[in-house]
Design an enzyme around this catalytic site. Structure first.
Site, PDB file in Angstrom:
ATOM      1  N   ILE A  21       0.855  -1.197   0.000  1.00 21.34           N
ATOM      2  CA  ILE A  21       0.000   0.000   0.000  1.00 21.34           C
ATOM      3  C   ILE A  21       0.890   1.245   0.000  1.00 21.34           C
ATOM      4  CG2 ILE A  21      -1.706   1.335   1.315  1.00 21.34           C
ATOM      5  CD1 ILE A  21      -2.891  -1.135   0.014  1.00 21.34           C
ATOM      6  N   ARG A 158      -8.562   1.064   0.997  1.00 24.66           N
ATOM      7  CA  ARG A 158      -9.455  -0.047   0.651  1.00 24.66           C
ATOM      8  C   ARG A 158      -9.194  -0.589  -0.757  1.00 24.66           C
ATOM      9  NH1 ARG A 158     -14.748   3.788   0.840  1.00 24.66           N
ATOM     10  NH2 ARG A 158     -15.059   2.813   2.854  1.00 24.66           N
ATOM     11  N   LYS A 209     -13.202   0.665   8.458  1.00 19.66           N
ATOM     12  CA  LYS A 209     -12.269  -0.211   7.733  1.00 19.66           C
ATOM     13  C   LYS A 209     -12.458  -1.661   8.162  1.00 19.66           C
ATOM     14  CE  LYS A 209      -8.809  -1.892   5.508  1.00 19.66           C
ATOM     15  NZ  LYS A 209      -8.842  -2.050   4.039  1.00 19.66           N
ATOM     16  N   ARG A 216     -16.972  -8.836   4.468  1.00 18.37           N
ATOM     17  CA  ARG A 216     -16.568  -9.700   3.338  1.00 18.37           C
ATOM     18  C   ARG A 216     -16.215 -11.100   3.853  1.00 18.37           C
ATOM     19  NH1 ARG A 216     -15.586  -9.005  -1.993  1.00 18.37           N
ATOM     20  NH2 ARG A 216     -13.843 -10.101  -2.991  1.00 18.37           N
ATOM     21  N   CYS A 263      -5.396  -9.330   5.346  1.00 14.28           N
ATOM     22  CA  CYS A 263      -6.487  -8.482   5.844  1.00 14.28           C
ATOM     23  C   CYS A 263      -7.666  -9.278   6.366  1.00 14.28           C
ATOM     24  CB  CYS A 263      -6.964  -7.579   4.727  1.00 14.28           C
ATOM     25  SG  CYS A 263      -5.615  -6.766   3.936  1.00 14.28           S
ATOM     26  N   TYR A 318      -2.531 -16.494  -2.067  1.00 16.13           N
ATOM     27  CA  TYR A 318      -3.791 -16.533  -1.312  1.00 16.13           C
ATOM     28  C   TYR A 318      -5.004 -16.332  -2.195  1.00 16.13           C
ATOM     29  CZ  TYR A 318      -4.514 -11.402  -1.073  1.00 16.13           C
ATOM     30  OH  TYR A 318      -4.756 -10.077  -1.371  1.00 16.13           O
ATOM     31  N   ARG A 326       0.715 -14.339   2.093  1.00 17.90           N
ATOM     32  CA  ARG A 326       0.409 -14.109   3.509  1.00 17.90           C
ATOM     33  C   ARG A 326      -0.920 -14.745   3.895  1.00 17.90           C
ATOM     34  NH1 ARG A 326       1.531  -7.740   3.847  1.00 17.90           N
ATOM     35  NH2 ARG A 326       0.734  -7.906   1.703  1.00 17.90           N
TER      36      ARG A 326
HETATM   37  N1  SAJ Z   1     -12.238 -15.118  -1.416  1.00 19.07           N
HETATM   38  C1  SAJ Z   1     -13.141 -16.163  -1.506  1.00 19.07           C
HETATM   39  N2  SAJ Z   1     -14.349 -15.943  -2.091  1.00 19.07           N
HETATM   40  C2  SAJ Z   1     -14.697 -14.708  -2.589  1.00 19.07           C
HETATM   41  C3  SAJ Z   1     -13.755 -13.657  -2.481  1.00 19.07           C
HETATM   42  C4  SAJ Z   1     -12.540 -13.885  -1.893  1.00 19.07           C
HETATM   43  O1  SAJ Z   1     -12.852 -17.279  -1.077  1.00 19.07           O
HETATM   44  O2  SAJ Z   1     -15.793 -14.577  -3.130  1.00 19.07           O
HETATM   45  C5  SAJ Z   1     -10.943 -15.335  -0.762  1.00 19.07           C
HETATM   46  C6  SAJ Z   1      -9.777 -15.073  -1.689  1.00 19.07           C
HETATM   47  O3  SAJ Z   1      -9.443 -16.252  -2.412  1.00 19.07           O
HETATM   48  C7  SAJ Z   1      -8.676 -14.685  -0.703  1.00 19.07           C
HETATM   49  C8  SAJ Z   1      -9.446 -13.975   0.397  1.00 19.07           C
HETATM   50  O4  SAJ Z   1     -10.808 -14.375   0.277  1.00 19.07           O
HETATM   51  O5  SAJ Z   1      -8.055 -15.836  -0.174  1.00 19.07           O
HETATM   52  C9  SAJ Z   1      -9.351 -12.446   0.359  1.00 19.07           C
HETATM   53  O6  SAJ Z   1      -9.414 -12.025  -0.987  1.00 19.07           O
HETATM   54  P1  SAJ Z   1     -10.254 -10.704  -1.404  1.00 19.07           P
HETATM   55  O7  SAJ Z   1     -10.044 -10.470  -2.831  1.00 19.07           O
HETATM   56  O8  SAJ Z   1     -11.645 -10.871  -0.913  1.00 19.07           O
HETATM   57  O9  SAJ Z   1      -9.664  -9.530  -0.530  1.00 19.07           O
HETATM   58  P2  SAJ Z   1      -8.176  -8.964  -0.325  1.00 19.07           P
HETATM   59  O10 SAJ Z   1      -7.717  -9.445   1.007  1.00 19.07           O
HETATM   60  O11 SAJ Z   1      -7.316  -9.225  -1.493  1.00 19.07           O
HETATM   61  O12 SAJ Z   1      -8.553  -7.396  -0.230  1.00 19.07           O
HETATM   62  C10 SAJ Z   1      -9.469  -7.023   0.767  1.00 19.07           C
HETATM   63  C11 SAJ Z   1     -10.452  -6.035   0.136  1.00 19.07           C
HETATM   64  N3  SAJ Z   1     -11.521  -5.759   1.062  1.00 19.07           N
HETATM   65  C12 SAJ Z   1     -12.808  -5.796   0.614  1.00 19.07           C
HETATM   66  O13 SAJ Z   1     -13.104  -6.110  -0.534  1.00 19.07           O
HETATM   67  C13 SAJ Z   1     -13.874  -5.399   1.601  1.00 19.07           C
HETATM   68  C14 SAJ Z   1      -9.714  -4.757  -0.220  1.00 19.07           C
HETATM   69  O14 SAJ Z   1     -10.652  -3.794  -0.666  1.00 19.07           O
HETATM   70  C15 SAJ Z   1      -8.974  -4.232   1.007  1.00 19.07           C
HETATM   71  O15 SAJ Z   1      -8.284  -3.021   0.732  1.00 19.07           O
HETATM   72  C16 SAJ Z   1      -7.986  -5.283   1.457  1.00 19.07           C
HETATM   73  O16 SAJ Z   1      -8.740  -6.437   1.844  1.00 19.07           O
HETATM   74  C17 SAJ Z   1      -7.188  -4.778   2.626  1.00 19.07           C
HETATM   75  O17 SAJ Z   1      -5.945  -4.651   2.430  1.00 19.07           O
HETATM   76  O18 SAJ Z   1      -7.789  -4.490   3.653  1.00 19.07           O
END
Ligand code: SAJ
Length: 440
Positions: A21, A158, A209, A216, A263, A318, A326
């Protein structure tokens, strides 16, 4: 009393923490001001000083090349006062206590306090438990100054890893400022943001946040629970979720092998670490953490519990098309599978460094009894089925991401299980899939 400060770009901006970030933020800011980036990782700083990026994100190289002399990387905060300090240091969970580790944030605030002068502005972007700004960061910064003598705001990021630069610009932004002047200074700092700015106080911004990511995580847990129930009911859970999402007020996310990243697995615990009132948030975490074991259960079923089998994990990152490992669910899957006597080979085209040995594709597949797709990398959308069949010992594939074209695999003689799809478990003949699928 608000301190009337003039924004003075010539005095520069210091971004502390040049991670996934902090670095994109520093380079976006460098488009209209001088930015000094600071990171304790000397190798990281050396790479940047040598003109190399420590990780890739779409658009980051372009920003880095354009920044030129407007961006410098150092390991120490400059002695001469900067107009604005932005703290973007990591806030992991302490492994034993599972409590937020604020040491990097506290350390950055202490370093800033040493050089802070009246009229400066401090922004905290790091994700922190509610109350951290007021109880930890501001008091640390106010070592020598009265809190009214400097500006402060908590501005959580975000942006989505894998699309960070674009989302940093286009997303709406919450700014938790201590006073009107700080809000204006923060608006000025984030003048590159095309999304709308939503002012509030620091504690509310910290809370916002955390509930974004917790929402999610809980939604994904619901999808994962629906997937398990669909398997039990002998139906295709992904198809059921797609149909349910046709409802105007339903938005169920996608089941998977678990929730990784720095996150979603962590932020919900920042919310609940001070209370035992929350049950759903903790249960959602348990459901998501159970998915690697559930995936291994699918392997066991497909291989009829045969011992000494070799598995090939496709994707240790991930999530798809990122190199970040991570909190990846792949690590938990690997350890569970090894403990159950499986030989496990690992492949990931995006990851260079991992805690377990990674193999080139054909080496990872050779002699394997079962492929296990854990990350939805683009490279896995059209796997070379025939070549894989020649290399493998067995002919089985577990797909936890709904990537594979089932007929290609069944026509090649593979047994398949898709996480959340109970049709195969009921002896469903996948070769007749087309007969079963209603015309869309
Ligand atoms: N995942 C699922 N099913 C889904 C979506 C994701 O199993 O439908 C899994 C992914 O494979 C992964 C994990 O969840 O292992 C997280 O992936 P992600 O794409 O949902 O989120 P991050 O961690 O890459 O990013 C999130 C985002 N938060 C939200 O969408 C509310 C991003 O906007 C944030 O800025 C970020 O966390 C953060 O750094 O906080």
């Amino acid at each position: 009393m608000a301190w009337n400060r003039e924004s003075d770009h010539t005095k520069g901006t210091c971004v502390i923490g040049l991670g996934r970030i902090g670095l994109p933020l520093a380079l976006l800011l460098a488009r209209d001001r001088n930015v000094i980036g600071v990171d304790i990782d000397e190798d990281h700083v050396d790479s940047l000083q040598a003109g190399e990026l420590p990780f890739s994100e779409p658009g980051l190289e372009t920003l880095f090349d354009a920044a030129g002399d407007s961006f410098e990387a150092h390991t120490e905060i400059p002695d001469d006062s900067q107009e604005t300090y932005v703290i973007v240091t990591p806030t992991p969970l302490e492994p034993e206590t599972r409590v937020a580790d604020l040491s990097a944030v506290r350390g950055a605030a202490e370093a800033v306090a040493n050089v802070l002068t009246p009229g400066n502005m401090v922004v905290l972007e790091s994700t922190v438990p509610p109350g951290t700004s007021k109880q930890v960061v501001i008091p640390t910064l106010a070592e020598e100054l009265d809190p009214a003598e400097f500006g402060y705001a908590h501005c959580p990021e975000r942006a989505l890893p894998g699309n960070t630069v674009e989302e940093m610009v286009t997303n709406h932004r919450v700014i938790g400022a201590t006073d009107g002047t700080s809000l204006n200074d923060a608006r000025d700092l984030y003048s590159f943001v095309e999304g709308s700015i939503h002012p509030t106080d620091p504690t509310t911004a910290e809370f916002v946040k955390l509930i974004e990511n917790t929402y999610r995580d809980v939604n994904i847990a619901a999808a994962n629970e629906f997937a398990k129930l669909a398997e039990r009911n002998g139906i295709d859970g992904r198809s059921a979720i797609d149909l349910a999402n046709k409802h105007p007020r339903v938005n169920i996310l996608t089941p998977g092998p678990g929730v990784g990243g720095h996150c979603l697995p962590i932020d919900p615990q920042f919310l609940t670490q001070l209370t035992n009132e929350s049950r759903m948030i903790g249960v959602a975490r348990e459901i998501n953490s159970s998915m690697p074991a559930h995936t291994l259960g699918l392997v066991r079923e497909l291989l009829d519990g045969e011992p000494n089998r070799r598995l090939t994990v496709l994707g240790v990152a991930y999530k798809g098309d990122v190199s970040d490992i991570r909190e990846t669910p792949a690590s938990r899957f690997y350890r569970l599978a090894r403990n159950e006597g499986y030989d496990v080979r690992l492949h990931d085209p995006h990851v260079e460094e991992y805690e377990y040995e990674l193999s080139p594709f054909e080496e990872a597949v050779e002699g394997s009894d079962c492929l296990v797709v854990l990350a939805d990398h683009t490279e896995y959308h059209r796997l070379p089925v025939e070549r894989i069949g020649e290399l493998m010992r067995g002919a089985a594939i577990i797909d936890t991401r709904g990537l594979i074209q089932e007929r290609r695999w069944t026509d090649a003689g593979f047994r398949i299980r898709i996480l959340g799809d109970g049709r195969q478990a009921r002896g469903f003949d996948a070769t007749r899939l087309h007969e079963q699928q209603p015309e869309s």
